[in-house]
Enzyme design. Structure first.
Site, short mmCIF file in Angstrom:
data_model
loop_
_atom_site.label_atom_id
_atom_site.label_comp_id
_atom_site.label_asym_id
_atom_site.label_seq_id
_atom_site.Cartn_x
_atom_site.Cartn_y
_atom_site.Cartn_z
CE1 TYR A 158 9.93 37.66 33.85
CE2 TYR A 158 8.53 36.81 35.43
CZ TYR A 158 8.89 37.79 34.82
OH TYR A 158 8.42 39.16 35.38
CD GLU A 165 14.81 41.66 30.65
OE1 GLU A 165 14.35 42.45 31.59
OE2 GLU A 165 13.99 41.21 30.03
#
Length: 240
Positions: A158, A165
């Site tokens: 994560y 991102e």
């Protein structure tokens, strides 16, 4: 197996295979000496299909096929689609350049690089685990190794995914600022203006409260689920 379970098993099994294929293409290309552009060319088509197919999960939630909250599911799917279609596809830099984050204490000036490869690694690994977990669930099976991975792998994947991102957005912003894609300029007949560059900044700012909240929620869920999973496994062994 009923029709609902058969459909959900097929959906999850196909998406698990699709993300596994993207991961295979990513590392096959890098092992052959290919650069980021080569990785993109190899993985582009299956990646677009696999990620866009996640829209069906919002529909599954909306019609009651699964118990996931509609808004949470829609937000998670939308954020991924934004990164893929609204950042990586839209701008050339995320497909060609890495972001050097920090120098690792390994000697020789080794640096951690966030790039398309780290993004695909985080996405593919998390999705292969998630979809395989749900596929087995539809078969009435819950292998403990998948349960453990489902609620443990996110600890690394994560943060890597979110950092990658944000790196993709950072690489794309100069192009988006110069080209102003998807923007609506004034004046126009509708008298509406929209600047995609600033919309990207709003999306980035939403990561700030969203990431820690979801991350620590998952940590709490991990303790709860794995504790009950171990208890269930022990109970089954006692009755064998």
């Amino acid at each position: 197996m009923g029709l609902k379970s058969a459909y959900l098993f097929l959906y999850n099994a196909v998406l698990c295979g699709a993300w596994g294929y993207v991961l295979f293409l990513t590392y096959k290309t890098t092992q052959a000496g290919g650069g980021l552009q080569d990785v993109w060319q190899a993985a582009e088509a299956p990646l677009k299909v696999a990620q866009t197919a996640a829209v069906m999960e919002v529909l599954h939630s909306a019609v009651g096929l699964v118990r996931s909250p509609v808004m949470i599911t829609a937000t998670q799917v939308a954020s991924r689609l934004f990164i893929l279609w609204g950042v990586v596809v839209l701008a050339p830099q995320p497909k060609a350049a890495p972001v050097e984050l920090l120098t690792l204490p390994l000697g020789g000036g080794v640096r951690l690089q966030l790039s398309l490869v780290t993004l695909l690694t985080a996405w593919c690994c998390s999705e292969v685990i998630r979809y395989s977990f749900f596929a087995f669930k539809e078969l009435g099976m819950q292998p403990y190794v998948l349960l453990w991975l489902r609620y443990t792998a996110f600890i690394l994947l994560y943060p890597l995914g979110v950092a990658s991102e944000l790196a993709m957005v950072a690489l794309a912003l100069p192009h988006i600022r110069a080209a102003r894609p998807l923007s609506i300029q004034m004046p126009n007949p509708l008298n509406i203006g929209f600047d995609y560059y600033w919309a990207c900044w709003v999306a980035v700012l939403l990561y700030l409260p969203g990431f820690p909240q979801l991350y620590f929620y998952m940590i709490a869920q991990r303790r709860k689920v794995l504790r009950s999973g171990r208890s269930s496994s022990s109970s089954k062994l006692k009755h064998q």
